[in-house]
Design an enzyme around this catalytic site. Structure first.
Site, PDB file in Angstrom:
ATOM      1  N   SER A 116      -3.369   0.075  14.636  1.00  0.00           N
ATOM      2  CA  SER A 116      -4.126   1.282  14.727  1.00  0.00           C
ATOM      3  C   SER A 116      -4.439   1.489  16.284  1.00  0.00           C
ATOM      4  CB  SER A 116      -5.387   1.119  13.985  1.00  0.00           C
ATOM      5  OG  SER A 116      -6.351   2.369  14.431  1.00  0.00           O
TER       6      SER A 116
ATOM      7  N   SER B 160       1.256   3.385  -2.366  1.00  0.00           N
ATOM      8  CA  SER B 160       0.728   4.373  -3.379  1.00  0.00           C
ATOM      9  C   SER B 160       0.079   5.572  -2.869  1.00  0.00           C
ATOM     10  CB  SER B 160      -0.161   3.540  -4.692  1.00  0.00           C
ATOM     11  OG  SER B 160      -1.180   2.832  -3.688  1.00  0.00           O
ATOM     12  N   ARG B 161      -0.394   5.550  -1.621  1.00  0.00           N
ATOM     13  CA  ARG B 161      -0.948   6.713  -1.047  1.00  0.00           C
ATOM     14  C   ARG B 161      -0.695   6.848   0.391  1.00  0.00           C
ATOM     15  NH1 ARG B 161      -6.401   6.140  -1.021  1.00  0.00           N
ATOM     16  NH2 ARG B 161      -6.662   3.867  -1.611  1.00  0.00           N
TER      17      ARG B 161
ATOM     18  N   GLY C 126       0.643  -1.266  -0.089  1.00  0.00           N
ATOM     19  CA  GLY C 126      -0.293  -0.027   0.139  1.00  0.00           C
ATOM     20  C   GLY C 126       0.918   1.212   0.024  1.00  0.00           C
TER      21      GLY C 126
ATOM     22  N   ILE D 131      -4.406  10.227  11.654  1.00  0.00           N
ATOM     23  CA  ILE D 131      -3.333  10.730  10.690  1.00  0.00           C
ATOM     24  C   ILE D 131      -4.130  11.167   9.539  1.00  0.00           C
ATOM     25  CG2 ILE D 131      -1.488  10.151   9.262  1.00  0.00           C
ATOM     26  CD1 ILE D 131      -0.927   9.701  12.200  1.00  0.00           C
TER      27      ILE D 131
ATOM     28  N   TYR E 295     -12.789  -3.467  11.959  1.00  0.00           N
ATOM     29  CA  TYR E 295     -11.422  -2.981  12.030  1.00  0.00           C
ATOM     30  C   TYR E 295     -10.588  -3.095  13.165  1.00  0.00           C
ATOM     31  CZ  TYR E 295      -8.016   0.874  10.885  1.00  0.00           C
ATOM     32  OH  TYR E 295      -6.853   1.470  10.584  1.00  0.00           O
TER      33      TYR E 295
ATOM     34  N   ALA F 194     -11.064  -5.488  15.499  1.00  0.00           N
ATOM     35  CA  ALA F 194     -10.610  -6.731  15.746  1.00  0.00           C
ATOM     36  C   ALA F 194      -9.379  -7.109  14.719  1.00  0.00           C
ATOM     37  CB  ALA F 194     -11.928  -7.717  15.309  1.00  0.00           C
TER      38      ALA F 194
END
Ligand code: NAP
Length: 247
Positions: free
Chosen positions: A141, A15-16, A13, A187, A154, A156
């Site tokens: 996170s 690319s962004r 990931g 963020i 998310y 879990a």
């Protein structure tokens, strides 16, 4: 800055958002970097053109698709040989209250964030073991620490990643491989740009430093964990969240 000259890394990931900031910082530090994207090939190619140094490349990898993961891993190992580290950064959200959450929303998040990171890691592990080196950094996170209404799937998946990290750190420590997590707070990226002003205000209230983080704040911590200066740190989760959650 060339403290990572001669080092090579793979970032999912890239690319962004946070992944892009990690790729930029590693390349700026002299490392060779490969990274993945799911859809945004054009931005991935633009990013490569903008990076200092040689030999960087991007590969398509869809976390929910085991075949796509094994093809990407194979290509990266073929082109780069033994890596010095891996960053499992790519992830997604499918938010909703549990009462109405569809099985698909649960599965999409678990399959991408947890199973996908497992498969990417497993794909590179043999080469790390053979080389008796490697630093793996998983992006969890703050929500995996605290929970959040509307994000049971998310939360879990990210809490699962923290347990995964500790277990793997115990499995592979004797092979010279370290495994750690970084748990970002809120963020500024595409993932958080659509939060309504009310939610933004309530989030800011919970952050002692009083502002949202930048992707580079996470990149700096990831770089620290990747490089040999952190050689005695493994199985840890570093919270980078402006004080929002204190361990
Ligand atoms: P983002 O801006 O939405 O970027 C996500 C990246 O992951 C992109 O490169 C995207 O590729 C890739 N990706 C998305 N779905 C994918 C899939 N199914 N398979 C493979 N790759 C996929 O996200 P971000 O905010 O930078 O977040 C990066 C990581 O940090 C995630 O794991 C996220 O959970 C975690 N995190 C973020 C925050 C935050 O506040 N932003 C806070 C805590 C944790 P394409 O560009 O091709 O779509």
């Amino acid at each position: 800055m060339s403290d990572l000259n001669g080092f090579s890394y793979f970032v999912t990931g890239g690319s962004r958002g946070i992944g892009k900031a990690i790729v930029q910082l590693l390349a700026k530090s002299g490392a060779r970097v490969a990274f993945s994207y799911a859809q945004s090939e054009a931005s991935a190619q633009d990013l490569i053109k903008s990076l200092p140094g040689e030999g960087h490349f991007a590969v398509q990898l869809k976390l929910e698709d085991p075949e796509s993961i094994s093809q990407a891993v194979e290509l990266v190992i073929k082109q780069m040989g033994d890596l010095d580290g891996l960053v499992n950064n790519a992830g997604l959200t499918r938010d909703g209250l549990l009462m109405r959450m569809k099985i698909q929303d649960w599965d999409d998040v678990m399959n991408a964030n947890l199973r996908g990171s497992f498969l990417v890691t497993q794909g590179f592990l043999r080469s790390f073991v053979k080389a008796r080196k490697g630093s793996i950094v998983n992006i969890a996170s703050v929500i995996g620490r605290t929970g959040n209404a509307g994000q049971a799937n998310y939360s879990a998946s990210k809490a699962g990643l923290i347990g995964f990290t500790k277990s793997l750190a115990k499995e592979v420590g004797s092979r010279g491989i370290r495994v750690n997590c970084v748990a970002p707070g809120f963020i500024k990226t595409d993932m958080t740009k659509d939060l309504n002003p009310e939610i933004q205000a309530s989030i800011l209230n919970q952050i002692p430093l009083g502002y949202l983080g930048e992707a580079d704040d996470i990149a700096q911590t990831v770089k620290f964990l990747l490089q040999p200066g952190s050689r005695y740190i493994t199985g840890q989760t570093l919270d980078v969240n402006g004080g929002m959650y204190m361990n």
